[in-house]
Design a protein around this motif. Structure first.
Motif, PDB file in Angstrom:
ATOM      1  N   LYS A 230      16.107 120.775  55.151  1.00  0.00           N
ATOM      2  CA  LYS A 230      15.814 121.947  54.231  1.00  0.00           C
ATOM      3  C   LYS A 230      14.554 121.582  53.431  1.00  0.00           C
ATOM      4  N   GLU A 231      13.924 120.610  53.236  1.00  0.00           N
ATOM      5  CA  GLU A 231      12.679 120.511  52.636  1.00  0.00           C
ATOM      6  C   GLU A 231      11.509 120.952  53.686  1.00  0.00           C
ATOM      7  N   MET A 232      11.893 120.585  54.851  1.00  0.00           N
ATOM      8  CA  MET A 232      10.753 121.124  55.890  1.00  0.00           C
ATOM      9  C   MET A 232      10.965 122.524  56.519  1.00  0.00           C
ATOM     10  N   LYS A 233      11.806 123.511  55.731  1.00  0.00           N
ATOM     11  CA  LYS A 233      12.294 124.498  56.325  1.00  0.00           C
ATOM     12  C   LYS A 233      10.826 125.629  56.586  1.00  0.00           C
ATOM     13  N   PHE A 234      10.826 126.069  57.767  1.00  0.00           N
ATOM     14  CA  PHE A 234       9.451 126.788  57.872  1.00  0.00           C
ATOM     15  C   PHE A 234       9.523 127.978  57.210  1.00  0.00           C
ATOM     16  N   SER A 235       8.348 128.300  56.455  1.00  0.00           N
ATOM     17  CA  SER A 235       7.942 129.244  55.580  1.00  0.00           C
ATOM     18  C   SER A 235       6.780 130.122  56.228  1.00  0.00           C
ATOM     19  N   PHE A 236       7.064 131.425  56.462  1.00  0.00           N
ATOM     20  CA  PHE A 236       6.007 132.170  57.101  1.00  0.00           C
ATOM     21  C   PHE A 236       4.997 132.817  55.684  1.00  0.00           C
ATOM     22  N   SER A 237       5.531 132.429  54.692  1.00  0.00           N
ATOM     23  CA  SER A 237       4.577 132.986  53.705  1.00  0.00           C
ATOM     24  C   SER A 237       3.548 131.666  53.483  1.00  0.00           C
ATOM     25  N   LEU A 238       3.905 130.631  53.697  1.00  0.00           N
ATOM     26  CA  LEU A 238       3.280 129.381  53.465  1.00  0.00           C
ATOM     27  C   LEU A 238       2.419 129.235  54.848  1.00  0.00           C
ATOM     28  N   PHE A 239       2.865 129.442  55.941  1.00  0.00           N
ATOM     29  CA  PHE A 239       2.090 129.687  57.219  1.00  0.00           C
ATOM     30  C   PHE A 239       1.029 130.440  56.907  1.00  0.00           C
ATOM     31  N   LYS A 240       0.926 131.826  56.287  1.00  0.00           N
ATOM     32  CA  LYS A 240      -0.097 132.497  56.174  1.00  0.00           C
ATOM     33  C   LYS A 240      -1.012 132.009  55.250  1.00  0.00           C
ATOM     34  N   GLU A 241      -0.434 131.463  54.394  1.00  0.00           N
ATOM     35  CA  GLU A 241      -1.513 130.992  53.182  1.00  0.00           C
ATOM     36  C   GLU A 241      -2.305 129.701  53.931  1.00  0.00           C
ATOM     37  N   VAL A 242      -1.681 128.877  54.595  1.00  0.00           N
ATOM     38  CA  VAL A 242      -2.277 127.853  55.452  1.00  0.00           C
ATOM     39  C   VAL A 242      -3.266 128.235  56.382  1.00  0.00           C
ATOM     40  N   ILE A 243      -2.829 129.193  57.066  1.00  0.00           N
ATOM     41  CA  ILE A 243      -3.580 129.606  58.281  1.00  0.00           C
ATOM     42  C   ILE A 243      -5.068 130.214  58.024  1.00  0.00           C
ATOM     43  N   LYS A 244      -5.163 130.830  56.981  1.00  0.00           N
ATOM     44  CA  LYS A 244      -6.438 131.235  56.363  1.00  0.00           C
ATOM     45  C   LYS A 244      -7.531 130.195  56.362  1.00  0.00           C
ATOM     46  N   THR A 245      -7.140 128.883  55.903  1.00  0.00           N
ATOM     47  CA  THR A 245      -7.783 127.951  55.930  1.00  0.00           C
ATOM     48  C   THR A 245      -7.919 127.002  57.411  1.00  0.00           C
ATOM     49  N   ALA A 246      -6.616 126.984  57.916  1.00  0.00           N
ATOM     50  CA  ALA A 246      -6.765 126.154  59.044  1.00  0.00           C
ATOM     51  C   ALA A 246      -7.018 126.885  60.497  1.00  0.00           C
ATOM     52  N   PHE A 247      -7.170 128.271  60.599  1.00  0.00           N
ATOM     53  CA  PHE A 247      -7.343 129.004  61.522  1.00  0.00           C
ATOM     54  C   PHE A 247      -9.006 128.587  61.976  1.00  0.00           C
ATOM     55  N   PRO A 248      -9.669 128.511  60.890  1.00  0.00           N
ATOM     56  CA  PRO A 248     -10.978 128.607  61.269  1.00  0.00           C
ATOM     57  C   PRO A 248     -11.279 126.831  61.851  1.00  0.00           C
ATOM     58  N   VAL A 249     -10.494 126.094  61.362  1.00  0.00           N
ATOM     59  CA  VAL A 249     -10.527 124.877  61.836  1.00  0.00           C
ATOM     60  C   VAL A 249     -10.113 124.525  63.283  1.00  0.00           C
ATOM     61  N   VAL A 250      -9.038 125.166  63.414  1.00  0.00           N
ATOM     62  CA  VAL A 250      -8.648 125.523  64.849  1.00  0.00           C
ATOM     63  C   VAL A 250      -9.397 126.027  65.933  1.00  0.00           C
ATOM     64  N   LEU A 251     -10.126 127.089  65.193  1.00  0.00           N
ATOM     65  CA  LEU A 251     -10.978 127.794  66.219  1.00  0.00           C
ATOM     66  C   LEU A 251     -12.292 126.797  66.280  1.00  0.00           C
ATOM     67  N   ASN A 252     -12.713 126.222  65.289  1.00  0.00           N
ATOM     68  CA  ASN A 252     -13.890 125.110  65.358  1.00  0.00           C
ATOM     69  C   ASN A 252     -13.441 123.896  66.590  1.00  0.00           C
ATOM     70  N   GLU A 253     -12.366 123.598  66.454  1.00  0.00           N
ATOM     71  CA  GLU A 253     -11.872 122.422  67.248  1.00  0.00           C
ATOM     72  C   GLU A 253     -11.698 123.000  69.010  1.00  0.00           C
ATOM     73  N   VAL A 254     -11.145 124.163  68.821  1.00  0.00           N
ATOM     74  CA  VAL A 254     -11.332 124.780  70.101  1.00  0.00           C
ATOM     75  C   VAL A 254     -12.627 125.222  70.897  1.00  0.00           C
ATOM     76  N   LEU A 255     -13.398 125.680  70.155  1.00  0.00           N
ATOM     77  CA  LEU A 255     -14.715 126.026  70.676  1.00  0.00           C
ATOM     78  C   LEU A 255     -15.475 124.585  70.855  1.00  0.00           C
ATOM     79  N   TRP A 256     -15.347 123.536  69.996  1.00  0.00           N
ATOM     80  CA  TRP A 256     -16.119 122.340  70.394  1.00  0.00           C
ATOM     81  C   TRP A 256     -15.595 121.824  71.679  1.00  0.00           C
ATOM     82  N   VAL A 257     -14.017 121.657  71.608  1.00  0.00           N
ATOM     83  CA  VAL A 257     -13.700 120.944  72.754  1.00  0.00           C
ATOM     84  C   VAL A 257     -13.714 121.764  74.274  1.00  0.00           C
TER      85      VAL A 257
END
Length: 453
Positions: A230-257
């Motif tokens: 229950k505490e780890m229930k996936f939240s799309f609203s949280l995902f959208k908030e986090v991905i704003k910051t996380a996506f550039p990092v993912v992009l960074n890592e993917v481009l680097w690797v």
């Protein structure tokens, strides 16, 4: 003359080392497995080693994508842990599990299905490709359990609880090395399996590691990662908030690797021997670079928690200390790798020409530690916990693709330079990146706070 360390600095170093040392050990353990693989598989010949090296590049692309996502999530996790918001931390943990599981399952299917094509991107040597297919179609099943273990490991760093994850990681390495010996060469009644034996050993070790890690989390008393479904229930609203910051990092890592992998593939155009040499040189260099990985993770967590409390100026001062430590580590690691070249080459039973190529390549890798690790610490240890992920992605990925890869191509294909010279030319681009990162650091524009403080 007595060297005095202020109480403030003592607290900083104690907190940083509490995170840095376990992370260094974890990284060293991972590299130890890779080194044992290169020694054991290398005893089978240069083609098998090149095959395993090419197959592992595919895994590196995958796991670095996971690393990028979790690094982005950790920007939030570290700041929320700094204000002890356990509910938000566990929600982010669940977000990590679900996202990594879905991505891992899809990647496993694609890599298994497209193994021949993916390996052909690194070499046109049919023997290397055939051996790589045998290896990867077993090793690919480590992708999912390895990534899920990484979720726990990364969050353990955030909450500074790394003792048992590190012990479990070490146990998995012992299992991996022992089973390598059994399956690769056919000891204790087992059939000699060559590269397939190396993959089988890795799979068993990774499953064991994941199982023991989960058991530890839920047996330990009041562990902050001991979250219910229950505490780890996936939240799309949280995902959208986090991905704003996380996506550039993912992009960074993917481009680097991908740029890293493209460079590796370009080296493969020289010969299968060049692939084998680069595989060994990178693994050996990673041993020394583990110090930077640990230190950067320690700084990242401390900076994240500090900024989470709204202490912007203190976060900047901590980052300055991290840079000073980086320069000291640069000097130490460069010297140690230069001195270690002879003993390292002596481990392998290659031809005299291959040994000479490895010896000279290791010198270049030693000298390239500073231009490689300085921007790494700036981006992963300072800018990311400060939330400056988009700028980092643009600069890191941009320089990799606008300088690293073209310089590798020109050096190998156009100019036909020897491998050590090609490695040296590519390292120049990292020096440019380090200068740009230093200028960004001084502006303080990388400092952002997400907790409302």
């Amino acid at each position: 003359m007595t060297l005095k360390i202020s109480t403030e600095n003592k607290i900083f170093y104690k907190e940083m080392l509490a995170i840095a040392i376990p992370v260094m050990l974890q990284q060293l353990i991972i590299v130890a497995v890779q080194l044992c693989d290169t020694i054991m598989v290398g005893s089978l010949g240069e083609e098998p080693l090149a095959a395993v090296g090419a197959a592992n590049q595919i895994f590196i692309v995958y796991i670095d994508s996971i690393f990028g996502f979790l690094s982005g999530v950790a920007v939030f996790s570290a700041q929320y842990w700094g204000i002890k918001d356990l509910k938000a931390l566990r929600s982010l943990l669940g977000l990590g599990y679900v996202t990594v599981f879905v991505f891992g399952a899809i990647t496993t299917v694609i890599v298994y299905w497209q193994a021949p094509f993916l390996l052909s991107l690194f070499t046109d040597n049919q023997e290397v490709i055939a051996l790589g297919i045998k290896y990867i179609r077993i090793a690919v099943f480590t992708y999912l359990v390895g990534a899920l273990t990484f979720v726990v490991s990364y969050n353990s760093r955030v909450v500074s609880m790394l003792k048992w994850p590190t012990i479990i990681n070490a146990l998995a390495v012992v299992i991996n090395i022992f089973l390598n010996w059994v399956f690769i060469f056919g000891h204790l009644g087992a059939k000699p399996m060559g590269v397939e034996g190396a993959a089988t050993a890795t799979l068993i070790a990774r499953i064991t590691e994941f199982t023991l890690t989960i058991i530890y989390i839920y047996v330990a008393k009041d562990h902050p990662l001991q979250a219910s479904i229950k505490e780890m229930k996936f939240s799309f609203s949280l995902f959208k908030e986090v991905i704003k910051t996380a996506f550039p990092v993912v992009l960074n890592e993917v481009l680097w690797v991908l740029s890293f992998t493209a460079t590796f593939a370009i080296y493969g155009k020289i010969s299968a021997v060049a692939l084998a040499v680069v595989q060994i040189a990178m693994t050996v260099t990673d041993i020394f670079q583990s110090l930077f990985f640990g230190m950067a993770n320690g700084c990242s967590v401390i900076i994240g928690k500090t900024l989470g409390r709204g202490e912007r100026e203190e976060g900047y001062k901590i980052a300055q200390k991290c840079i000073k430590i980086t320069w000291l580590l640069n000097a130490i690691c460069t010297l140690l790798l230069i001195l270690a070249r002879g003993p390292i080459v002596a481990i392998y039973s290659f031809s005299a020409a291959t040994n000479e190529l490895l010896y000279s390549s290791l010198l270049v890798y030693a000298l390239a530690i500073t231009p490689r690790m300085l921007p790494y610490v700036y981006i992963c240890g300072i800018f990311r916990p400060g939330g400056d992920t988009l700028w980092s992605a643009v600069v890191d990925g941009g320089i990799n693709w606008l300088l690293d890869v073209p310089l590798a191509w020109i050096s190998v294909v156009v100019l036909g330079l020897p491998l050590p010279a090609c490695i040296a030319v590519v390292a120049l681009a990292e020096g440019v990146k380090g200068i740009i990162c230093h200028l960004r650091f001084r502006t303080k524009k990388w400092i952002n706070v997400f907790t409302g403080n």
